[in-house]
Enzyme design. Structure first.
Site, PDB file in Angstrom:
ATOM      1  N   CYS A  12       0.866  -1.182   0.000  1.00 40.17           N
ATOM      2  CA  CYS A  12       0.000   0.000   0.000  1.00 40.17           C
ATOM      3  C   CYS A  12       0.899   1.228   0.000  1.00 40.17           C
ATOM      4  CB  CYS A  12      -0.909  -0.002   1.231  1.00 40.17           C
ATOM      5  SG  CYS A  12      -0.021   0.212   2.789  1.00 40.17           S
ATOM      6  N   HIS A  40       5.368  -5.828   8.644  1.00 38.52           N
ATOM      7  CA  HIS A  40       5.186  -7.221   9.050  1.00 38.52           C
ATOM      8  C   HIS A  40       5.357  -8.144   7.847  1.00 38.52           C
ATOM      9  CE1 HIS A  40       2.858  -6.250  12.991  1.00 38.52           C
ATOM     10  NE2 HIS A  40       4.147  -6.343  13.178  1.00 38.52           N
ATOM     11  N   CYS A  95       2.924   5.650   8.793  1.00 33.77           N
ATOM     12  CA  CYS A  95       1.957   5.845   7.712  1.00 33.77           C
ATOM     13  C   CYS A  95       1.143   7.114   7.967  1.00 33.77           C
ATOM     14  CB  CYS A  95       1.025   4.631   7.635  1.00 33.77           C
ATOM     15  SG  CYS A  95      -0.354   4.846   6.495  1.00 33.77           S
ATOM     16  N   GLU A 125       0.267  -0.604  16.211  1.00 36.51           N
ATOM     17  CA  GLU A 125      -0.470   0.584  15.791  1.00 36.51           C
ATOM     18  C   GLU A 125      -1.468   1.013  16.863  1.00 36.51           C
ATOM     19  OE1 GLU A 125      -3.945   1.742  12.639  1.00 36.51           O
ATOM     20  OE2 GLU A 125      -2.325   0.473  11.862  1.00 36.51           O
ATOM     21  N   THR A 167      -6.191   1.127  11.218  1.00 38.28           N
ATOM     22  CA  THR A 167      -6.306   1.339   9.765  1.00 38.28           C
ATOM     23  C   THR A 167      -6.648   0.067   9.005  1.00 38.28           C
ATOM     24  OG1 THR A 167      -3.912   1.068   9.568  1.00 38.28           O
ATOM     25  CG2 THR A 167      -4.751   3.329   9.734  1.00 38.28           C
ATOM     26  N   CYS A 195      -8.056   2.661   6.587  1.00 38.85           N
ATOM     27  CA  CYS A 195      -7.357   3.160   5.409  1.00 38.85           C
ATOM     28  C   CYS A 195      -8.160   2.827   4.146  1.00 38.85           C
ATOM     29  CB  CYS A 195      -5.970   2.532   5.339  1.00 38.85           C
ATOM     30  SG  CYS A 195      -5.079   2.878   3.821  1.00 38.85           S
ATOM     31  N   SER A 223       1.022 -10.035  10.132  1.00 36.44           N
ATOM     32  CA  SER A 223       0.405  -8.836   9.559  1.00 36.44           C
ATOM     33  C   SER A 223      -1.096  -8.823   9.812  1.00 36.44           C
ATOM     34  CB  SER A 223       0.676  -8.778   8.049  1.00 36.44           C
ATOM     35  OG  SER A 223      -0.097  -7.765   7.447  1.00 36.44           O
TER      36      SER A 223
END
Length: 684
Positions: A12, A40, A95, A125, A167, A195, A223
């Site tokens: 991304c 990750h 990010c 996060e 996200t 996101c 991840s």
């Protein structure tokens, strides 16, 4: 057998940005370490470790000889403060979408306004987001966990609270949770912080899994977004999560007609291509048992068909990728580049360099410069890659503008329709600003904005329709708030400012003292009595003012304008001592004397006994308003603001009156004058 590769598979924007940033540093021989894994994905991490990149588990263990790169998931607020306070050399690769969540919770939460976070409480996060919450915060990973929080903390029904999400949180689960919150509460402030790339990736994976017999998800098992993709797909078909191509050997592909392939946001395109090539080799040896698969085709035709399909997939994977190219030369029509990580020769046609027609790549670039580029076409036969900087720049702007909550700039290029709004050109992006959001006041004209550079804030983005809506007014309001905050931080009574008169009222003038308005009361405009502020100032005047009083609670500022040195009584003290002779103008007449203006703002009394040696019945017998007379200042009382004048003191008395004058009692004059002045003051 049909294989379909998701268009959104792979890195991304945020991951691509961070990984490219790290590889650039490595290629420049910079000593680098990352605070936590940059992403990750074990393969990427292993490759970076082979290139000398080390992973820090704690910021306190930082090696000052190395540049620190903050991971894409972000870190706790205290860690960022530690880096700044200890002057560490670091780059923040968090990010932008995650940074936006940090800003939302830090600006909107408080001791009385808690935050609910949809996500995995152990994920870096989420841990980072929690650290930016001012007050309490609670994490839920499903609708059931949300129910537990709502049941345990009943006070949420009484106070406002904020809701955000990780996200990469499941869009399906998020929608269920938001629906429940909206049903139960009216005081929840909900921010959809999933996101956009995550939403698109999950939606595409859902559709692909509904059309496929099997799904292959490529990505790291640690991840979060990869795990969400697996969860989205496995309810529709058999789904495998693999980290590398070797894991395909344990999968039985016999009897499957269609296979869908997608990958997490942390999965490099190189791994995806390796998986597809390995699938090609495996499927060549698969003997389908379904007669419908073999019907009408030979083994050779089937293999050729798959190879063609695979080549198309690989070609699709090769296009629309972002790469870094080093300028190695120029031709009359193109820029020659060496693409990092590719064996093909790269070239950028001049018309793919920039959206600006006046841009000259030969003048702007030199050998060795690095460019961010987008792959347009790969020609394996000729060994070339056609690249575009223009398309990359456009995509980068779109990705950035989606997560941008800052003030941006652009040039107003035209008016839309009949004053419906204006277009603002911001690089390659054209932004529409509605008329209601383009003007500070309704009376302002849109024509005045044409060809001017303006600041605006993005309020709506529709990437699919290539539509951005902005607000010039919101940017102006944000700037005003910044100015106000700076003003109040330094404001103090007595501070002097040069300001501009903004407006006038019957009771005073409002003055802009640098983005903040204060009021000068009419009594503060002049030492003399005035009927309206317009007698002293007009709108647009530049004036020097000072703060008389601050009301911080109500954000009110009282300003002073008239200066002490302009006080007429101070001028009188300085320039007109007792016994001074002045020409003064009669301004009023009473039965006991006449008042005359000594200087503007100061009137003195000429008592009837000080007008003439001759007996007069009333002052009006010898004086009238407007007469200019010469008088002597006999006495000044600055405390009571009184001046006693005498015309008679400047006139020689008649000879026949000398004897009578010598017998007068002057001591009785002062009380008489004082009584007269008091009576006059009462009349006034």
């Amino acid at each position: 057998m049909k294989i379909t590769v998701a268009k959104s598979a792979g890195f991304c924007f945020g991951v691509n940005r961070a990984v490219n940033m790290l590889y650039e540093l490595v290629n420049d021989n910079v000593k680098v370490c990352t605070l936590g894994p940059i992403i990750h994905n074990p393969q990427v991490i292993a490759d970076l470790e082979n290139k000398g990149v080390r992973i820090l588990d704690k910021i306190e263990n930082a090696d000052r000889s190395k540049k620190i790169v903050i991971r894409t998931h972000g870190v706790e607020c205290d860690v960022m403060n530690y880096c700044a306070e200890n002057d560490l050399d670091y780059i923040d690769a968090t990010c932008p979408f995650v940074k936006k969540i940090h800003k939302i919770v830090s600006e909107n939460s408080s001791a009385s306004i808690p935050v609910l976070i949809a996500g995995d409480k152990t994920h870096p996060e989420v841990i980072g987001i929690k650290s930016y919450c001012v007050g309490d915060s609670y994490v839920f990973n499903s609708e059931n966990e949300l129910d537990e929080i709502l049941n345990l903390h009943m006070f949420l029904g009484e106070n406002p609270f904020i809701v955000v999400s990780q996200t990469t949180f499941s869009t399906k689960e998020w929608e269920k949770c938001v629906k429940k919150i909206n049903l139960l509460y009216t005081n929840a402030l909900i921010f959809d912080t999933i996101c956009n790339a995550t939403e698109e990736r999950q939606a595409e994976a859902l559709l692909l899994s509904q059309k496929s017999d099997m799904m292959i998800i490529i990505g790291g098992r640690q991840s979060s977004n990869t795990a969400k993709l697996k969860a989205v797909c496995e309810s529709n078909c058999l789904t495998y999560l693999i980290e590398s191509a070797n894991e395909l050997l344990d999968i039985d592909f016999c009897g499957f007609r269609s296979i869908g392939v997608t990958a997490g946001a942390s999965t490099p395109h190189g791994i995806i291509k390796e998986v597809l090539k390995t699938m090609s080799e495996i499927l060549e040896n698969v003997n389908p048992t379904d007669e419908s698969v073999n019907a009408g085709t030979t083994e050779k035709e089937e293999t050729a068909g798959f190879e063609q399909m695979l080549e198309e997939s690989l070609n699709n994977m090769s296009s629309d990728q972002n790469v870094i190219g080093t300028v190695v030369g120029f031709t009359p029509t193109e820029i020659q580049v060496e693409v990092i990580g590719r064996k093909h020769t790269g070239y950028v046609p001049f018309d793919e360099y920039s959206d600006d027609p006046s841009a000259d790549p030969k003048a702007e670039l030199k050998i060795g410069d690095r460019l961010n580029l987008r792959i347009m076409k790969t020609n394996d036969v000729e060994g070339t890659i056609k690249l575009s900087k223009r398309i990359y720049d456009r995509g980068a702007i779109w990705e950035k503008i989606e997560a941008d909550d800052t003030i941006r700039e652009g040039v107003v290029t035209g008016i839309v329709g009949e004053n419906k709004g204006v277009f603002v050109q911001d690089g390659a992006i054209r932004v529409f600003v509605p008329a209601s959001l383009a003007k500070a006041r309704k009376s302002d004209s849109l024509d005045d904005l044409i060809k001017t550079r303006v600041e605006y804030k993005v309020i709506e983005v529709n990437k699919q329709r290539r539509r951005v809506v902005g607000s010039i007014r919101e940017a102006a309001n944000s700037r005003r708030k910044e100015v106000e905050a700076a003003f109040w931080a330094n404001a103090a009574e007595g501070n002097v400012y040069t300001g501009t008169v903004r407006s006038l009222t019957n009771y005073g003038a409002f003055v802009d003292i640098g983005g903040v308005d204060g009021m000068v009361h009419i009594s503060e405009l002049s030492w003399q009595r005035i009927k309206h502020p317009s007698e002293i100032v007009k709108v647009g005047d530049t004036v020097e003012v000072y703060i008389k009083e601050l009301d911080r609670e109500n954000s009110r500022i009282s300003l002073g304008y008239k200066k002490v040195e302009d006080n007429p009584w101070e001028i009188l003290r300085r320039d007109y001592p007792v016994d001074s002779v002045v020409d003064c103008k009669v301004v009023s007449i009473t039965s006991f004397g006449a008042f005359a203006q000594v200087i503007p703002g100061v009137d003195g009394l000429i008592h009837i006994s000080q007008i003439s040696y001759k007996h007069i019945g009333t002052p009006a017998e010898v004086l009238k308003i407007g007469d200019t007379v010469t008088a002597k200042i006999m006495e000044i009382d600055f405390d009571k603001k009184r001046v006693s004048l005498s015309i008679k003191a400047l006139i020689d008395p008649p000879v026949e009156d000398v004897i009578s004058l010598e017998t007068d009692k002057p001591a009785e004059t002062a009380p008489v004058v004082e009584e007269a002045e008091e009576a006059s003051a009462e009349e006034k």
